[in-house]
Write a protein that holds these residues in place. Structure first.
Motif, PDB file in Angstrom:
ATOM      1  N   GLU B 298       0.833  -1.210   0.000  1.00  0.00           N
ATOM      2  CA  GLU B 298       0.000   0.000   0.000  1.00  0.00           C
ATOM      3  C   GLU B 298       0.865   1.256   0.000  1.00  0.00           C
ATOM      4  O   GLU B 298       0.617   2.193  -0.760  1.00  0.00           O
ATOM      5  N   ILE B 299       1.879   1.270   0.850  1.00  0.00           N
ATOM      6  CA  ILE B 299       2.779   2.429   0.895  1.00  0.00           C
ATOM      7  C   ILE B 299       3.494   2.592  -0.446  1.00  0.00           C
ATOM      8  O   ILE B 299       3.587   3.692  -0.987  1.00  0.00           O
ATOM      9  N   ALA B 300       3.949   1.468  -0.995  1.00  0.00           N
ATOM     10  CA  ALA B 300       4.679   1.530  -2.268  1.00  0.00           C
ATOM     11  C   ALA B 300       3.793   2.102  -3.369  1.00  0.00           C
ATOM     12  O   ALA B 300       4.203   2.984  -4.120  1.00  0.00           O
ATOM     13  N   ARG B 301       2.565   1.613  -3.468  1.00  0.00           N
ATOM     14  CA  ARG B 301       1.688   2.102  -4.535  1.00  0.00           C
ATOM     15  C   ARG B 301       1.248   3.536  -4.296  1.00  0.00           C
ATOM     16  O   ARG B 301       1.242   4.348  -5.213  1.00  0.00           O
ATOM     17  N   ALA B 302       0.903   3.863  -3.025  1.00  0.00           N
ATOM     18  CA  ALA B 302       0.439   5.223  -2.738  1.00  0.00           C
ATOM     19  C   ALA B 302       1.545   6.244  -2.993  1.00  0.00           C
ATOM     20  O   ALA B 302       1.272   7.363  -3.422  1.00  0.00           O
ATOM     21  N   SER B 303       2.786   5.870  -2.749  1.00  0.00           N
ATOM     22  CA  SER B 303       3.877   6.837  -2.934  1.00  0.00           C
ATOM     23  C   SER B 303       4.610   6.605  -4.259  1.00  0.00           C
ATOM     24  O   SER B 303       5.721   7.099  -4.437  1.00  0.00           O
ATOM     25  N   LEU B 304       3.983   5.867  -5.173  1.00  0.00           N
ATOM     26  CA  LEU B 304       4.566   5.579  -6.490  1.00  0.00           C
ATOM     27  C   LEU B 304       5.994   5.051  -6.349  1.00  0.00           C
ATOM     28  O   LEU B 304       6.900   5.490  -7.051  1.00  0.00           O
ATOM     29  N   ARG B 305       6.180   4.152  -5.424  1.00  0.00           N
ATOM     30  CA  ARG B 305       7.498   3.575  -5.204  1.00  0.00           C
ATOM     31  C   ARG B 305       7.495   2.060  -5.410  1.00  0.00           C
ATOM     32  O   ARG B 305       8.344   1.360  -4.860  1.00  0.00           O
ATOM     33  N   THR B 306       6.509   1.541  -6.134  1.00  0.00           N
ATOM     34  CA  THR B 306       6.455   0.092  -6.300  1.00  0.00           C
ATOM     35  C   THR B 306       7.728  -0.393  -6.983  1.00  0.00           C
ATOM     36  O   THR B 306       8.269   0.260  -7.865  1.00  0.00           O
ATOM     37  N   SER B 307       8.205  -1.540  -6.549  1.00  0.00           N
ATOM     38  CA  SER B 307       9.331  -2.150  -7.242  1.00  0.00           C
ATOM     39  C   SER B 307       9.054  -3.639  -7.347  1.00  0.00           C
ATOM     40  O   SER B 307       8.461  -4.237  -6.451  1.00  0.00           O
ATOM     41  N   ARG B 308       9.472  -4.217  -8.474  1.00  0.00           N
ATOM     42  CA  ARG B 308       9.269  -5.647  -8.658  1.00  0.00           C
ATOM     43  C   ARG B 308      10.039  -6.419  -7.611  1.00  0.00           C
ATOM     44  O   ARG B 308       9.594  -7.428  -7.114  1.00  0.00           O
ATOM     45  N   TRP B 309      11.214  -5.922  -7.308  1.00  0.00           N
ATOM     46  CA  TRP B 309      12.038  -6.552  -6.302  1.00  0.00           C
ATOM     47  C   TRP B 309      11.319  -6.588  -4.953  1.00  0.00           C
ATOM     48  O   TRP B 309      11.327  -7.603  -4.251  1.00  0.00           O
ATOM     49  N   GLY B 310      10.663  -5.492  -4.594  1.00  0.00           N
ATOM     50  CA  GLY B 310       9.945  -5.424  -3.326  1.00  0.00           C
ATOM     51  C   GLY B 310       8.845  -6.482  -3.256  1.00  0.00           C
ATOM     52  O   GLY B 310       8.713  -7.190  -2.253  1.00  0.00           O
ATOM     53  N   GLY B 311       8.069  -6.596  -4.334  1.00  0.00           N
ATOM     54  CA  GLY B 311       7.004  -7.592  -4.367  1.00  0.00           C
ATOM     55  C   GLY B 311       7.573  -9.002  -4.301  1.00  0.00           C
ATOM     56  O   GLY B 311       7.025  -9.880  -3.625  1.00  0.00           O
ATOM     57  N   TYR B 312       8.686  -9.185  -4.996  1.00  0.00           N
ATOM     58  CA  TYR B 312       9.338 -10.496  -5.027  1.00  0.00           C
ATOM     59  C   TYR B 312       9.818 -10.906  -3.634  1.00  0.00           C
ATOM     60  O   TYR B 312       9.502 -11.989  -3.142  1.00  0.00           O
ATOM     61  N   LEU B 313      10.556  -9.993  -2.999  1.00  0.00           N
ATOM     62  CA  LEU B 313      11.072 -10.264  -1.662  1.00  0.00           C
ATOM     63  C   LEU B 313       9.934 -10.575  -0.701  1.00  0.00           C
ATOM     64  O   LEU B 313       9.981 -11.555   0.059  1.00  0.00           O
ATOM     65  N   ASP B 314       8.894  -9.756  -0.735  1.00  0.00           N
ATOM     66  CA  ASP B 314       7.762  -9.920   0.173  1.00  0.00           C
ATOM     67  C   ASP B 314       7.152 -11.320   0.015  1.00  0.00           C
ATOM     68  O   ASP B 314       6.845 -11.986   1.008  1.00  0.00           O
ATOM     69  N   SER B 315       6.991 -11.768  -1.226  1.00  0.00           N
ATOM     70  CA  SER B 315       6.393 -13.084  -1.475  1.00  0.00           C
ATOM     71  C   SER B 315       7.219 -14.210  -0.893  1.00  0.00           C
ATOM     72  O   SER B 315       6.693 -15.121  -0.261  1.00  0.00           O
ATOM     73  N   VAL B 316       8.527 -14.159  -1.140  1.00  0.00           N
ATOM     74  CA  VAL B 316       9.384 -15.237  -0.663  1.00  0.00           C
ATOM     75  C   VAL B 316       9.397 -15.252   0.873  1.00  0.00           C
ATOM     76  O   VAL B 316       9.284 -16.311   1.499  1.00  0.00           O
ATOM     77  N   LEU B 317       9.475 -14.064   1.484  1.00  0.00           N
ATOM     78  CA  LEU B 317       9.492 -14.005   2.948  1.00  0.00           C
ATOM     79  C   LEU B 317       8.170 -14.507   3.542  1.00  0.00           C
ATOM     80  O   LEU B 317       8.167 -15.186   4.575  1.00  0.00           O
ATOM     81  N   ASP B 318       7.061 -14.189   2.891  1.00  0.00           N
ATOM     82  CA  ASP B 318       5.758 -14.687   3.369  1.00  0.00           C
ATOM     83  C   ASP B 318       5.736 -16.209   3.444  1.00  0.00           C
ATOM     84  O   ASP B 318       5.190 -16.790   4.376  1.00  0.00           O
ATOM     85  N   ARG B 319       6.335 -16.849   2.439  1.00  0.00           N
ATOM     86  CA  ARG B 319       6.358 -18.325   2.431  1.00  0.00           C
ATOM     87  C   ARG B 319       7.122 -18.837   3.656  1.00  0.00           C
ATOM     88  O   ARG B 319       6.737 -19.806   4.276  1.00  0.00           O
ATOM     89  N   TYR B 320       8.240 -18.153   3.983  1.00  0.00           N
ATOM     90  CA  TYR B 320       9.035 -18.594   5.123  1.00  0.00           C
ATOM     91  C   TYR B 320       8.300 -18.366   6.447  1.00  0.00           C
ATOM     92  O   TYR B 320       8.391 -19.183   7.363  1.00  0.00           O
ATOM     93  N   VAL B 321       7.561 -17.266   6.524  1.00  0.00           N
ATOM     94  CA  VAL B 321       6.797 -17.016   7.747  1.00  0.00           C
ATOM     95  C   VAL B 321       5.735 -18.107   7.930  1.00  0.00           C
ATOM     96  O   VAL B 321       5.595 -18.689   9.015  1.00  0.00           O
TER      97      VAL B 321
END
Lengths: 428, 428
Positions: B298-321
């Motif tokens: 939400e912060i990334a999209r609202a502040s036009l700071r989305t990055s593919r890397w950010g989405g990628y990292l978040d996904s992999v970390l979610d799996r580990y959690v």
């Protein structure tokens, strides 16, 4: 752009290949008609209309073929094929509007050849002729970029005639002169008389399928080059692909890609069940299934039948096979609770290796193995894991196996994240 | 296409917002300058040159801003901003070549507005003005698609002036006439005198940020609409997003997306550790981390700071959690060996839910939730799994939980395969 396809030949020389009197262009090699490949590659590279000169005797067969694949086609009938293929070309005159490709219906070309040749001019020749019988091939003598002699028996020549041309309608003037003055006109006479420009496209696979041996050679080549490559691990390159392409070249005309996917899946699950009874035997069977896992993709690519769905299904099923095998090993060795986290980490890490590369592709729209070539040297890809598992199964060292897998796979995921991060850092 | 940005205003009315005398266009809303948003959207929709009319007093600040983001810009200095914004427009005359966009530096627009408006003509008006204070807004009286009156105090009007124009250089003739005959020329005078064509673009978010309340309202809107949507499960829509967007609107100017990703990951791992001591508490913490998991995006999209890397990292970390939490539950409940396959299937199925959707995107290049809308109704997405896990943790029914997860997740994968197969069947 238009393409003229000369397909009016009588095909008498190839009767041993075409029992039912199939014209040679409609003969299947690695599961697809020779002509289908050429048309597909031409279409992908900008040709949107095909003008096909056929013998009335085979018109129905060609119509069925074109209807089946829905290429845009116009037929020209040549009732006197004995007048030569130069005469066939002449008959296409009225339908040709501008610069066009001229190609023989019975030549096989690899895609890269077509892609390069279509941007050139005149007669496309190959100085190497890697895959052809130079005795049988048509040779070209060149002087200052122009054809001066062409024929099978030339002694002094610089290149081979590939049967692929990029021409302008001016060629029809020469054709007309020849056709109006004599009965039989071969294409080579037109080429020579016009003093066509020559362009080199060297070293690619192309051939004129004449004998059953040619057919086998072509099939083998098409399967060998159908290996995807990017993402193949060490074991794949050294062992699996050598066996699987050999098997694929036997199966490509008999088995569909989805049948191969299904069979390999069943074999993988079976190997897990066998491991419940006999661990080493299960391990070997698992490795066999891993080798055969390449077949579906090889058959699909060699026969131009790749489907995204097929690749998708294969990937998901592979994950289940890997899971089933580790589950069977766990069950068989009945580890104590304290060792369970290690077992779970090995199972989880194995799927995460795939997850981290596939999720990369989903996010970045490109293959991480292409973007980060160093990824190739990271151990832990499926072919390597399966081989490792087999080795440990042979020696019945399952605890050590789980430990190594737990570390290796999860370490690889972390390294993948780091590689991916470094790759994107230079972009923003 | 060029765009003229009027940024020479003195900004006296907004001094409470700009302590350090920042021009209003450079004021940050949800982590980005107002002008940055407009420029980004204009550029994405075909504008490749910006002509910015600035007050010499602020020139340095604007130069720094444009250098930072490397937009292509030409500055026009207006040393007499007191002569009105119509005069500012007139000064841009020499640099404008063809049809151009005219926009105020201090108006916020959502992307969809810009995309639609840029294809229209004349003064862009909005009949609804959903997000503005209609007392304060500039109104437009229209007759036969033309402006007849324009001003704040109009009683009889059809729409609001959005401050966005698509004009031709002809407007400079009218501007020149007015500028040569009087000292102060407002844009509204030019608009009225030219009888500009009016185009409606209704219902989108746009506003002129004037007060701290406007600023808060804008921030809230930008965060609310920064929800990705596709792929959100039931619990996300009903609970998680409502809380996370509320939190995000507080954090958007204080925390970077990657900081949020990292924090949520730590909280998730912490919840697994807590579950080792107290299962219900761990479950609640896990659900909290799942809610906060939306914040980075939400912060990334609202502040036009989305990055593919950010989405990628978040996904992999979610799996580990997810893995860590189930591993903790397994450890805590110490199931017998016979129950282990169920535990493993629950862990494996959980990651396969993500694998099967991400692998689809990697293969087909599009989101399965977009391609197959029915996928939305399949239970088993992360938000739903976490919520389910929390419920079972609260009642300490861990065995039942593993059983349900093992069935639910793997069933979902099978259904995903079926949906994907049905979706592609109609294509080939």
């Amino acid at each position: 752009m238009q393409a003229v396809i000369l397909a009016a030949g009588l095909g008498t020389r190839i009767s041993s290949l075409t029992h039912n009197q199939i014209p040679k262009g409609l003969l299947k090699v690695a599961g697809r008609e020779i002509l289908y490949r050429t048309l597909t590659y031409l279409q992908k590279n900008g040709v949107n209309e095909f003008i096909v000169v056929v013998n009335p005797q085979f018109k129905k067969r060609y119509e069925d073929f074109f209807k089946k694949y829905s290429f845009s086609v116009k037929f020209v009938l040549n009732s006197s094929p004995e007048r030569g293929n130069g005469y066939s070309l002449f008959l296409a005159k009225e339908l040709v509007k501008d610069k066009f490709v001229l190609v023989m219906s019975d030549h096989l070309y690899e895609e890269a050849f077509v892609k390069e040749a279509i941007g050139k001019e005149g007669l496309i020749v190959d100085a190497q002729g890697k895959y052809i019988d130079s005795e049988e091939a048509t040779k070209v003598k060149i002087n200052q970029d122009r054809v001066v002699e062409i024929g099978k028996s030339l002694r002094d020549y610089q290149a081979f005639d590939t049967g692929f041309f990029v021409l302008t309608p001016e060629v029809f003037k020469v054709a007309e002169e020849l056709v109006s003055s004599k009965d039989v006109v071969e294409l080579s006479e037109i080429v020579k008389k016009a003093g066509l420009k020559v362009s080199f496209v060297n070293g690619y696979f192309w051939m004129d399928v004449d004998t059953p041996e040619d057919l086998a050679k072509a099939r083998k080549f098409l399967v060998k080059t159908a290996v995807k490559g990017a993402g193949d691990g060490l074991i794949s390159r050294l062992i699996n692909r050598r066996i699987s392409t050999w098997v694929s070249s036997y199966l490509v005309e008999k088995v569909s890609p989805n049948q191969a996917t299904f069979f390999t899946f069943i074999l993988g699950i079976l190997s897990a069940l066998v491991a419940l009874i006999n661990v080493p035997l299960g391990g070997v069977l698992y490795q066999v299934s891993s080798i055969l896992d390449g077949i579906d993709g090889e058959i699909a690519r060699a026969s131009l039948r790749t489907s995204r769905w097929g690749g998708y299904l294969d990937s998901v099923l592979d994950r289940y096979v890997d899971f089933a095998f580790l589950l069977a090993l766990m069950w068989k060795t009945a580890p104590p609770l304290s060792f369970f986290p290690v077992v779970c980490m090995a199972m989880f890490g194995s799927v995460m290796v795939s997850y981290s590369t596939e999720r990369y592709k989903a996010a970045f729209g490109e293959d991480i193995y292409v973007k980060v070539p160093a990824m190739k040297y990271l151990l832990g890809k499926r072919d390597e894991r399966v081989f490792l598992i087999m080795l440990f199964c042979l020696f019945n060292r399952i605890f050590e196996l789980f430990l190594i897998l737990a570390v290796l796979t999860n370490l690889r995921v972390i390294l993948t994240l780091i590689f991916a991060w470094r790759a994107q850092r230079f972009l923003t």
